[in-house]
Design a protein around this motif. Sequence first.
Motif, PDB file in Angstrom:
ATOM      1  N   MET A  19       0.823  -1.209   0.000  1.00  0.00           N
ATOM      2  CA  MET A  19       0.000   0.000   0.000  1.00  0.00           C
ATOM      3  C   MET A  19       0.861   1.266   0.000  1.00  0.00           C
ATOM      4  N   GLU A  20       2.020   1.207   0.619  1.00  0.00           N
ATOM      5  CA  GLU A  20       2.927   2.357   0.609  1.00  0.00           C
ATOM      6  C   GLU A  20       3.411   2.648  -0.812  1.00  0.00           C
ATOM      7  N   GLN A  21       3.708   1.601  -1.565  1.00  0.00           N
ATOM      8  CA  GLN A  21       4.119   1.785  -2.954  1.00  0.00           C
ATOM      9  C   GLN A  21       2.973   2.350  -3.796  1.00  0.00           C
ATOM     10  N   VAL A  22       1.751   1.917  -3.496  1.00  0.00           N
ATOM     11  CA  VAL A  22       0.590   2.438  -4.212  1.00  0.00           C
ATOM     12  C   VAL A  22       0.419   3.924  -3.926  1.00  0.00           C
ATOM     13  N   ARG A  23       0.584   4.326  -2.675  1.00  0.00           N
ATOM     14  CA  ARG A  23       0.467   5.748  -2.322  1.00  0.00           C
ATOM     15  C   ARG A  23       1.541   6.579  -3.019  1.00  0.00           C
ATOM     16  N   VAL A  24       2.758   6.072  -3.046  1.00  0.00           N
ATOM     17  CA  VAL A  24       3.854   6.789  -3.709  1.00  0.00           C
ATOM     18  C   VAL A  24       3.577   6.909  -5.206  1.00  0.00           C
ATOM     19  N   LEU A  25       3.096   5.824  -5.814  1.00  0.00           N
ATOM     20  CA  LEU A  25       2.782   5.862  -7.241  1.00  0.00           C
ATOM     21  C   LEU A  25       1.651   6.840  -7.541  1.00  0.00           C
ATOM     22  N   LEU A  26       0.627   6.866  -6.704  1.00  0.00           N
ATOM     23  CA  LEU A  26      -0.469   7.811  -6.913  1.00  0.00           C
ATOM     24  C   LEU A  26      -0.001   9.253  -6.780  1.00  0.00           C
ATOM     25  N   LEU A  27       0.903   9.506  -5.835  1.00  0.00           N
ATOM     26  CA  LEU A  27       1.464  10.847  -5.694  1.00  0.00           C
ATOM     27  C   LEU A  27       2.297  11.216  -6.927  1.00  0.00           C
ATOM     28  N   GLU A  28       3.104  10.278  -7.411  1.00  0.00           N
ATOM     29  CA  GLU A  28       3.900  10.529  -8.612  1.00  0.00           C
ATOM     30  C   GLU A  28       2.998  10.764  -9.820  1.00  0.00           C
ATOM     31  N   TYR A  29       1.948   9.964  -9.950  1.00  0.00           N
ATOM     32  CA  TYR A  29       1.007  10.139 -11.056  1.00  0.00           C
ATOM     33  C   TYR A  29       0.334  11.505 -10.994  1.00  0.00           C
ATOM     34  N   THR A  30      -0.032  11.934  -9.794  1.00  0.00           N
ATOM     35  CA  THR A  30      -0.712  13.220  -9.636  1.00  0.00           C
ATOM     36  C   THR A  30       0.212  14.382  -9.988  1.00  0.00           C
ATOM     37  N   VAL A  31       1.434  14.352  -9.476  1.00  0.00           N
ATOM     38  CA  VAL A  31       2.393  15.429  -9.774  1.00  0.00           C
ATOM     39  C   VAL A  31       2.728  15.451 -11.264  1.00  0.00           C
ATOM     40  N   SER A  32       2.926  14.281 -11.833  1.00  0.00           N
ATOM     41  CA  SER A  32       3.231  14.204 -13.261  1.00  0.00           C
ATOM     42  C   SER A  32       2.062  14.708 -14.099  1.00  0.00           C
ATOM     43  N   SER A  33       0.849  14.367 -13.701  1.00  0.00           N
ATOM     44  CA  SER A  33      -0.328  14.826 -14.439  1.00  0.00           C
ATOM     45  C   SER A  33      -0.515  16.331 -14.317  1.00  0.00           C
ATOM     46  N   LEU A  34      -0.257  16.878 -13.144  1.00  0.00           N
ATOM     47  CA  LEU A  34      -0.362  18.333 -12.959  1.00  0.00           C
ATOM     48  C   LEU A  34       0.639  19.080 -13.831  1.00  0.00           C
ATOM     49  N   SER A  35       1.881  18.613 -13.830  1.00  0.00           N
ATOM     50  CA  SER A  35       2.882  19.315 -14.640  1.00  0.00           C
ATOM     51  C   SER A  35       2.628  19.113 -16.129  1.00  0.00           C
ATOM     52  N   ALA A  36       2.134  17.951 -16.531  1.00  0.00           N
ATOM     53  CA  ALA A  36       1.820  17.734 -17.948  1.00  0.00           C
ATOM     54  C   ALA A  36       0.642  18.594 -18.380  1.00  0.00           C
ATOM     55  N   ALA A  37      -0.347  18.755 -17.501  1.00  0.00           N
ATOM     56  CA  ALA A  37      -1.479  19.623 -17.828  1.00  0.00           C
ATOM     57  C   ALA A  37      -1.033  21.075 -17.936  1.00  0.00           C
ATOM     58  N   ALA A  38      -0.088  21.468 -17.099  1.00  0.00           N
ATOM     59  CA  ALA A  38       0.447  22.827 -17.197  1.00  0.00           C
ATOM     60  C   ALA A  38       1.276  22.983 -18.467  1.00  0.00           C
ATOM     61  N   MET A  39       2.014  21.938 -18.838  1.00  0.00           N
ATOM     62  CA  MET A  39       2.787  21.983 -20.080  1.00  0.00           C
ATOM     63  C   MET A  39       1.890  22.057 -21.304  1.00  0.00           C
ATOM     64  N   ALA A  40       0.656  21.611 -21.178  1.00  0.00           N
ATOM     65  CA  ALA A  40      -0.275  21.655 -22.305  1.00  0.00           C
ATOM     66  C   ALA A  40      -0.622  23.081 -22.693  1.00  0.00           C
ATOM     67  N   MET A  41      -0.269  24.044 -21.861  1.00  0.00           N
ATOM     68  CA  MET A  41      -0.540  25.449 -22.178  1.00  0.00           C
ATOM     69  C   MET A  41       0.556  26.067 -23.057  1.00  0.00           C
ATOM     70  N   ILE A  42       1.702  25.415 -23.162  1.00  0.00           N
ATOM     71  CA  ILE A  42       2.812  25.962 -23.954  1.00  0.00           C
ATOM     72  C   ILE A  42       2.438  26.128 -25.430  1.00  0.00           C
ATOM     73  N   PRO A  43       1.783  25.161 -26.083  1.00  0.00           N
ATOM     74  CA  PRO A  43       1.419  25.361 -27.495  1.00  0.00           C
ATOM     75  C   PRO A  43       0.469  26.532 -27.729  1.00  0.00           C
ATOM     76  N   LEU A  44      -0.179  27.003 -26.688  1.00  0.00           N
ATOM     77  CA  LEU A  44      -1.049  28.163 -26.814  1.00  0.00           C
ATOM     78  C   LEU A  44      -0.267  29.383 -27.300  1.00  0.00           C
ATOM     79  N   LEU A  45       0.987  29.491 -26.891  1.00  0.00           N
ATOM     80  CA  LEU A  45       1.833  30.610 -27.314  1.00  0.00           C
ATOM     81  C   LEU A  45       1.961  30.654 -28.833  1.00  0.00           C
ATOM     82  N   PHE A  46       2.229  29.505 -29.423  1.00  0.00           N
ATOM     83  CA  PHE A  46       2.416  29.454 -30.876  1.00  0.00           C
ATOM     84  C   PHE A  46       1.093  29.594 -31.615  1.00  0.00           C
TER      85      PHE A  46
END
Length: 157
Positions: free
Chosen positions: A67-94
């Motif tokens: 369960m500890e590994q599951v919690r760590v993976l969920l945290l990693e997935y959440t942080v990665s998803s947040l930064s990827a969603a923020a990166m999705a705004m970069i093409p807006l510039l072009f």
Amino acid sequence: MIVGEYRNNTLSVLFTYPIKRRKLIAAKLVIIFVFTFGMILFTDVLMGSVLVAVDRFYPFITDSLTMEQVRVLLLEYTVSSLSAAAMAMIPLLFGMRKHSATATMVSSVLLVLIVCSGFNGPLVSINSIIAIHMSLGAAGLWIALLSMFRLETKDVN
């Protein structure tokens, strides 16, 4: 979504309503951010669940999942998803510079190719370096913020 409305002049109709332009664009950016975040997180969790389910029938993972590994993976997935969603705004510039959906799509594909490309095998990629991942996410949020402020002056004309 935003660039296509600029190009088709449907956003001009929206601007005739008694709602501030920044609020309209902010709402559209929030929709894009939340959708991207949700879909990436959903996909990560789904693929992890499929991996665990398939491992039950065809055991190819030697360690057991705690369960500890599951919690760590969920945290990693959440942080990665947040930064990827923020990166999705970069093409807006072009896309906003040319008012072209094609430029937006091409820049987003190029961004994904650069970020997800591996060097020295699949274990090392730009995506695995958290500092670059987070700084690109911050750049995406900055671009989204700038596009909201530029709306009042340059992008309307």
